[in-house]
Design a protein around this motif. Structure first.
Motif, short mmCIF file in Angstrom:
data_model
loop_
_atom_site.label_atom_id
_atom_site.label_comp_id
_atom_site.label_asym_id
_atom_site.label_seq_id
_atom_site.Cartn_x
_atom_site.Cartn_y
_atom_site.Cartn_z
N ASP A 115 0.83 -1.21 0.00
CA ASP A 115 0.00 0.00 0.00
C ASP A 115 0.87 1.26 0.00
OD1 ASP A 115 -2.42 -1.41 0.04
OD2 ASP A 115 -2.44 -1.52 2.23
N VAL A 116 1.93 1.25 0.80
CA VAL A 116 2.83 2.41 0.84
C VAL A 116 3.51 2.59 -0.52
CG1 VAL A 116 4.96 3.35 1.84
CG2 VAL A 116 3.20 2.35 3.33
N ALA A 117 3.90 1.49 -1.14
CA ALA A 117 4.51 1.57 -2.48
C ALA A 117 3.52 2.15 -3.49
CB ALA A 117 4.97 0.18 -2.93
N ALA A 118 2.26 1.77 -3.36
CA ALA A 118 1.22 2.30 -4.25
C ALA A 118 1.02 3.80 -4.01
CB ALA A 118 -0.09 1.55 -4.03
N MET A 119 1.09 4.23 -2.75
CA MET A 119 0.99 5.67 -2.44
C MET A 119 2.16 6.43 -3.03
SD MET A 119 -0.31 5.88 1.51
CE MET A 119 -0.68 4.23 2.11
N ARG A 120 3.34 5.83 -2.96
CA ARG A 120 4.54 6.48 -3.50
C ARG A 120 4.41 6.65 -5.02
NH1 ARG A 120 7.81 3.54 -0.91
NH2 ARG A 120 8.08 4.99 0.83
N GLU A 129 -6.65 10.06 -6.76
CA GLU A 129 -7.59 8.96 -6.54
C GLU A 129 -6.85 7.67 -6.17
OE1 GLU A 129 -10.85 9.13 -6.34
OE2 GLU A 129 -10.71 11.28 -6.70
N ALA A 130 -5.73 7.41 -6.84
CA ALA A 130 -4.94 6.21 -6.52
C ALA A 130 -4.37 6.31 -5.12
CB ALA A 130 -3.82 6.03 -7.54
N SER A 131 -3.98 7.52 -4.71
CA SER A 131 -3.47 7.72 -3.36
C SER A 131 -4.55 7.46 -2.33
CB SER A 131 -2.93 9.15 -3.21
OG SER A 131 -2.39 9.36 -1.91
N VAL A 132 -5.77 7.91 -2.60
CA VAL A 132 -6.90 7.66 -1.70
C VAL A 132 -7.13 6.16 -1.54
CG1 VAL A 132 -9.41 7.83 -1.44
CG2 VAL A 132 -8.09 9.85 -2.08
N ARG A 133 -7.16 5.45 -2.67
CA ARG A 133 -7.42 4.00 -2.62
C ARG A 133 -6.35 3.28 -1.80
NH1 ARG A 133 -8.63 4.92 -8.08
NH2 ARG A 133 -6.61 4.06 -8.74
N ALA A 134 -5.08 3.64 -2.02
CA ALA A 134 -4.00 2.98 -1.31
C ALA A 134 -4.03 3.31 0.18
CB ALA A 134 -2.66 3.39 -1.90
N SER A 135 -4.36 4.56 0.51
CA SER A 135 -4.45 4.96 1.92
C SER A 135 -5.56 4.21 2.63
CB SER A 135 -4.68 6.47 2.01
OG SER A 135 -4.94 6.86 3.34
N VAL A 136 -6.72 4.15 2.01
CA VAL A 136 -7.86 3.45 2.61
C VAL A 136 -7.53 1.97 2.77
CG1 VAL A 136 -10.27 2.76 2.29
CG2 VAL A 136 -9.56 5.11 1.79
N THR A 167 -11.62 15.19 1.89
CA THR A 167 -10.51 15.86 2.56
C THR A 167 -9.39 16.19 1.58
OG1 THR A 167 -11.00 14.74 4.64
CG2 THR A 167 -8.79 15.66 4.40
N MET A 168 -9.09 15.25 0.67
CA MET A 168 -8.02 15.47 -0.30
C MET A 168 -8.31 16.66 -1.19
SD MET A 168 -5.59 12.98 -0.16
CE MET A 168 -5.10 12.17 -1.67
N VAL A 169 -9.59 16.80 -1.59
CA VAL A 169 -9.97 17.91 -2.46
C VAL A 169 -10.01 19.21 -1.68
CG1 VAL A 169 -11.82 18.87 -3.87
CG2 VAL A 169 -11.26 16.45 -4.05
N ALA A 170 -10.59 19.15 -0.48
CA ALA A 170 -10.85 20.37 0.29
C ALA A 170 -9.58 21.00 0.85
CB ALA A 170 -11.81 20.06 1.42
N THR A 171 -8.59 20.18 1.19
CA THR A 171 -7.40 20.72 1.87
C THR A 171 -6.15 20.69 1.02
OG1 THR A 171 -6.88 18.56 2.85
CG2 THR A 171 -8.33 20.00 4.11
N ALA A 172 -6.24 20.20 -0.20
CA ALA A 172 -5.08 20.14 -1.10
C ALA A 172 -3.89 19.47 -0.42
CB ALA A 172 -4.70 21.53 -1.58
N VAL A 173 -4.13 18.29 0.16
CA VAL A 173 -3.10 17.54 0.86
C VAL A 173 -1.98 17.15 -0.11
CG1 VAL A 173 -2.62 15.46 2.21
CG2 VAL A 173 -4.79 16.65 2.48
N ASP A 174 -0.74 17.29 0.33
CA ASP A 174 0.40 16.91 -0.49
C ASP A 174 0.52 15.38 -0.51
OD1 ASP A 174 3.34 16.18 -0.94
OD2 ASP A 174 3.35 18.33 -1.37
N LEU A 175 0.52 14.79 -1.70
CA LEU A 175 0.56 13.33 -1.81
C LEU A 175 1.86 12.74 -1.25
CD1 LEU A 175 -1.03 12.72 -5.33
CD2 LEU A 175 -2.14 13.00 -3.11
N ALA A 176 2.95 13.47 -1.35
CA ALA A 176 4.21 12.99 -0.79
C ALA A 176 4.14 12.95 0.74
CB ALA A 176 5.36 13.88 -1.24
#
Length: 225
Positions: A115-120, A129-136, A167-176
Motif C-alpha cells: 500500500d505504501v509503495a502504491a501511495m509512493r 484517486e490512486a493515493s486515496v485508494r491505497a491509503s484506505v 478531505t483530499m480535495v478540500a485541503t489540497a493535501v500533499d501526496l508525498a
C-alpha cells in the motif's frame, strides 16, 4: 452572489465537476441548503447534464448533498463539522485497531508495504484517486487485522473512502506527505513499538479533524511536530 468556477476540459469531466463542487461546498461558496440545479451547473461548466448528474450522484454517496423527492438536490448542512467529528471518531477506532492487531501479532506487514509503495507511485504520478485508494487499503488492513467485527463495522460506517476523497480535495493535501506519514506508521508497526504505533495511528487521523488543539490538548500553534 456565488462565485462561478472556470469552465473545465472534457477529460474525466464528471470527476472534475465533482471535485470542483466539493471544493465549493467545503469552502462555503455553496451554502448549506442551496439547491443544485443540473441545467444551471451544466451551463456553468459548459457541458451536458449527464456528467453533472454523475457528479451529483457521487456527492450524494459522500453525503455532501441530498436529493429530496420532487424538489431537487440540495447541499447538506454541517458538512465541515461532520468531517471534523468523523476524524476524531476514526482516530479512536484506528488507535484501538492498531493496538489489537499488534497484540494479536496479525498485522499484514507485506500488504501494508504494498500500500505504501502504491501511495509512493501515486504521488509520483500526481494521481490523487490512486493515493486515496491505497491509503484506505492501508488502514483497512489494520482494522481487519484487529479481528473485532463491531470495530470494523463502525469504521466502515464512517464512509472512509468518500470522506478521504473530500478531505483530499478540500485541503489540497500533499501526496508525498501522505506517503511519508504512512511509511512512518508502518515503520513503528514493523518495529513492534506498540505505544508509539498506537499514538501515531491516533495522531495521524486527529490531524485532519481541523480542531484548535491536538489529541494531547496542546494548542495547534504550539504543538510539536
Amino acid at each position: 452572489m456565488t462565485e462561478e468556477p472556470a469552465k473545465l476540459p472534457r477529460l474525466t469531466l464528471s470527476r472534475q465537476i465533482r471535485d470542483s463542487l466539493v471544493s465549493r461546498i467545503v469552502s462555503l461558496r455553496l451554502r448549506p441548503g442551496e439547491r443544485l440545479v443540473e441545467t444551471r451547473l451544466a451551463a456553468t461548466y459548459g457541458t451536458s447534464q449527464a456528467p453533472v448528474r454523475e457528479a451529483l450522484r457521487e456527492l450524494e454517496i459522500m453525503r455532501l448533498v441530498e436529493t429530496r423527492p420532487r424538489r431537487g438536490t440540495f447541499v447538506r448542512p454541517f458538512v465541515q463539522e461532520t468531517l471534523r467529528e468523523s476524524y476524531v471518531v476514526r482516530a479512536a477506532l484506528e488507535e484501538t485497531a492498531t493496538r489489537l492487531a499488534l497484540l494479536a501479532g496479525g498485522v499484514p506487514v507485506e500488504a501494508l508495504r504494498e500500500d505504501v509503495a502504491a501511495m509512493r507511485a501515486a504521488a509520483a504520478a500526481g494521481d490523487r484517486e490512486a493515493s486515496v485508494r491505497a491509503s484506505v487499503s492501508f488502514h483497512r488492513h489494520i482494522v481487519e487485522a484487529a479481528r473485532n467485527e463491531l470495530l470494523r463495522l463502525s469504521w466502515e460506517g464512517l464512509q472512509i473512502e468518500a470522506r478521504t476523497s473530500v478531505t483530499m480535495v478540500a485541503t489540497a493535501v500533499d501526496l508525498a506527505d501522505i506517503t511519508r506519514d504512512h511509511a512512518e506508521l508502518l515503520a513503528t508497526i514493523e518495529a513492534g513499538d506498540l505505544e508509539t504505533a498506537c499514538r501515531h495511528a491516533r495522531d495521524h487521523q486527529w490531524h485532519y479533524a481541523d480542531l484548535p488543539h491536538d489529541a494531547h490538548g496542546r494548542a495547534r500553534d504550539s504543538a510539536a511536530g
